[in-house]
Design an enzyme around this catalytic site. Structure first.
Site, PDB file in Angstrom:
ATOM      1  N   ASP A  35       1.047  -0.980   0.018  1.00 21.16           N
ATOM      2  CA  ASP A  35      -0.112  -0.151   0.402  1.00 21.16           C
ATOM      3  C   ASP A  35       0.843   0.963  -0.061  1.00 21.16           C
ATOM      4  O   ASP A  35       0.740   2.250   1.156  1.00 21.16           O
ATOM      5  CB  ASP A  35      -0.666  -0.207   1.157  1.00 21.16           C
ATOM      6  CG  ASP A  35      -1.715  -1.004   1.412  1.00 21.16           C
ATOM      7  OD1 ASP A  35      -2.159  -2.071   0.510  1.00 21.16           O
ATOM      8  OD2 ASP A  35      -2.024  -2.041   2.355  1.00 21.16           O
ATOM      9  N   GLU A 192     -11.339   0.706  -4.342  1.00 23.02           N
ATOM     10  CA  GLU A 192     -10.284   1.251  -2.865  1.00 23.02           C
ATOM     11  C   GLU A 192      -9.115   2.079  -3.123  1.00 23.02           C
ATOM     12  O   GLU A 192      -8.805   2.424  -4.567  1.00 23.02           O
ATOM     13  CB  GLU A 192      -9.973   0.005  -2.521  1.00 23.02           C
ATOM     14  CG  GLU A 192      -9.476  -1.091  -3.089  1.00 23.02           C
ATOM     15  CD  GLU A 192      -9.106  -2.725  -1.847  1.00 23.02           C
ATOM     16  OE1 GLU A 192      -9.540  -2.571  -1.203  1.00 23.02           O
ATOM     17  OE2 GLU A 192      -8.263  -3.450  -2.551  1.00 23.02           O
TER      18      GLU A 192
END
Length: 517
Positions: A35, A192
């Site tokens: 991430d 997302e």
């Protein structure tokens, strides 16, 4: 072999100081660093990653060339910043930060999915820290929060879903109700990891979709204002490796950054599955780099893991990596991570100078409150060793994916044991007598032996002990697939480290040696 002579021989022979050699296709931050979020200030780049159930949280890196990164510290490195209760499950905790620089400060917003957590904002003038105490943002729902500012200072927070709300990041106060702005590609699951940018005349909304598994991808839309309306790119997804034989899979959760020369780049997560069908990845989701060009107002993503020699600036390797740690009393390096917390009464380098002291709370590696401190496995092949003194307790060296998936070699009195935990099965694989006193334990991760076939695992883990005459005895060779995400599930990767299962266990040094090259 005496303790003093053992330490001296390792200081002379085993201190590994080397630069990481970047090769085409390599991650730029290898190992469990998912991430990624990146920003640039002048000629310097800064990057932050998820950390899940480990403390300290959110590693922060610096680079001058986007290829070689040095960890500066961790944004959440104090108990008052990061609370992970004992019941926090593996792959719980800290999800998906966004790192930005605005108005002379670094801003980091992140989600703590643990009980009592929520979305939090911390700031710093120096990315190496200290970072502020967290400001809660209770009006921000969900995960994967992003911050973006308009020219007049209005700040927008966009979250997975994809929903958006205006926010004052200094106080965490939100204005209005979060509203949906774009749901991504029709039929694609899990929109997302949103990131919002003003580039030229448009606002661009970059998202991940398809899930963080093999279907992962990156899509983008643009609109006239931060809240849209958004027009999707006709070439979406602009990046995915689904359905290909590319060695890097699960590509997604990306962030864009512009270099000082005007060039554009994307950092993203990916995995390197190995072995037969279905392919197993063991290092977790790693950070990769890809070049970006613009065609007709849309980004076009180049090869993931470009040849570093083709970058439009000279590489700046920075300081060499030191893979051996002799545990200075001043504390642990920022790359060391512990499970959920690190109170001094359970983990300290100050109690016996030159040693790491771990004091058990009770239980074993199978328990959520085990005292474990380790470092991410960052190479497909590697060797880890440590000198452990179990005179006052029981503990050792482990390669851990989670409570239900780990291998360990454990010392207690005059015996060492190899323990394997796979799902609901826990077994002592081997036992071996040793003289009383400190003992060197080791594990090695290597390619599986031939012949290879469709059911060959990604690697093997060998665990053993150094004998009094200096030879090394391998006690067990275990299949690495059982310490992979495809078997265990979750979002993390392997961590190699030391633990205390009972009493007080002390470690004189830890050595990690890459074998990939």
């Amino acid at each position: 072999m005496s303790h003093q002579s053992n330490r001296g021989s390792h200081d002379d022979a085993e201190v590994s100081l080397r630069h990481r050699t970047a090769r085409p296709g390599d991650p730029v931050i290898p190992g469990f660093h998912p991430d990624p979020s990146v920003c640039r200030v002048g000629d310097d780049y800064y990057l932050a990653c998820s950390s899940f159930e480990y403390f300290p949280g959110v590693p922060v890196f610096h680079s001058r060339d986007l290829v070689h990164w040095t960890q500066l510290g961790n944004a959440l490195d104090r108990p008052e910043q990061l609370r992970l209760p004992a019941g926090t499950p593996s792959s719980g905790g800290i999800y998906a930060p966004t790192l930005r620089h605005h108005d002379g400060r670094f801003w980091l917003i992140v989600t703590n999915v643990s009980e009592g957590g929520g979305n939090l904002i911390v700031t710093a003038t120096d990315p190496a820290g200290p970072w502020s105490d967290p400001v809660p943002a209770p009006g921000v729902p969900g995960i994967d929060p992003d911050l973006a500012w308009e020219e007049d200072g209005t700040c927008w927070c966009t979250v997975a879903g994809v929903a958006q709300v205006r926010i004052d990041p200094s106080t965490g106060r939100t204005y209005g109700t979060p509203h949906g702005v774009w749901s991504g590609t029709p039929g694609a699951k899990a929109p997302e990891a949103p990131h919002l940018y003003r580039i030229g005349d448009h606002w661009y909304l970059l998202i991940a979709e398809g899930g963080t598994e093999r279907g992962h991808g990156v899509s983008i839309a643009r609109g006239p204002a931060p809240g849209g309306p958004f027009e999707p790119c006709p070439a979406n997804p602009i990046l995915t490796h689904r359905g290909t034989d590319h060695p890097v899979q699960n590509t997604g959760h990306a962030d864009l950054v512009q270099g000082p020369d005007g060039s554009w780049w994307m950092v993203l997560l990916g995995v390197r599955p190995r072995g037969g069908t279905p392919g197993w990845h063991v290092l977790g989701r790693e950070t990769f780099l890809a070049p970006v060009t613009w065609v007709d107002g849309w980004p076009v993503v180049g090869e993931v893991g470009p040849d570093p020699a083709t970058l439009p600036w000279p590489l700046s390797p920075g300081p060499a990596e030191e893979h051996r740690d002799d545990f200075e009393p001043s504390g642990l390096r920022p790359s060391w991570i512990s499970l959920r917390d690190r109170p001094a009464e359970h983990c300290t380098t100050a109690e016996r100078p030159g040693w790491l002291t771990l004091r058990a709370r009770g239980g074993s590696l199978d328990e959520p409150d085990v005292v474990f401190t380790g470092r991410r496995q960052q190479h497909l092949s590697c060797r880890a060793r440590t000198l452990v003194d179990p005179a006052e307790g029981r503990g050792g060296l482990a390669v851990r994916l989670d409570e239900r998936h780990h291998y360990a070699i454990e010392a207690s009195g005059t015996e060492v044991r190899v323990i394997a935990r796979v799902g609901s099965l826990r077994t002592v694989v081997a036992a071996h007598p040793v003289p009383a006193g400190p003992v060197v334990l080791g594990l090695t991760v290597t390619d599986p032996p031939p012949p290879h076939g469709p059911v060959t695992g990604p690697d093997v883990v060998s665990l053993g002990v150094e004998e009094p005459d200096g030879t090394f005895t391998v006690l067990a060779v275990l299949d690495g697939r059982y310490l992979s995400t495809e078997v265990a599930g979750g979002f993390s990767g392997r961590v190699l480290g030391m633990y205390a299962a009972a009493g007080t266990v002390r470690f004189d040094w830890f050595d990690y040696e890459p074998l990939d090259h």
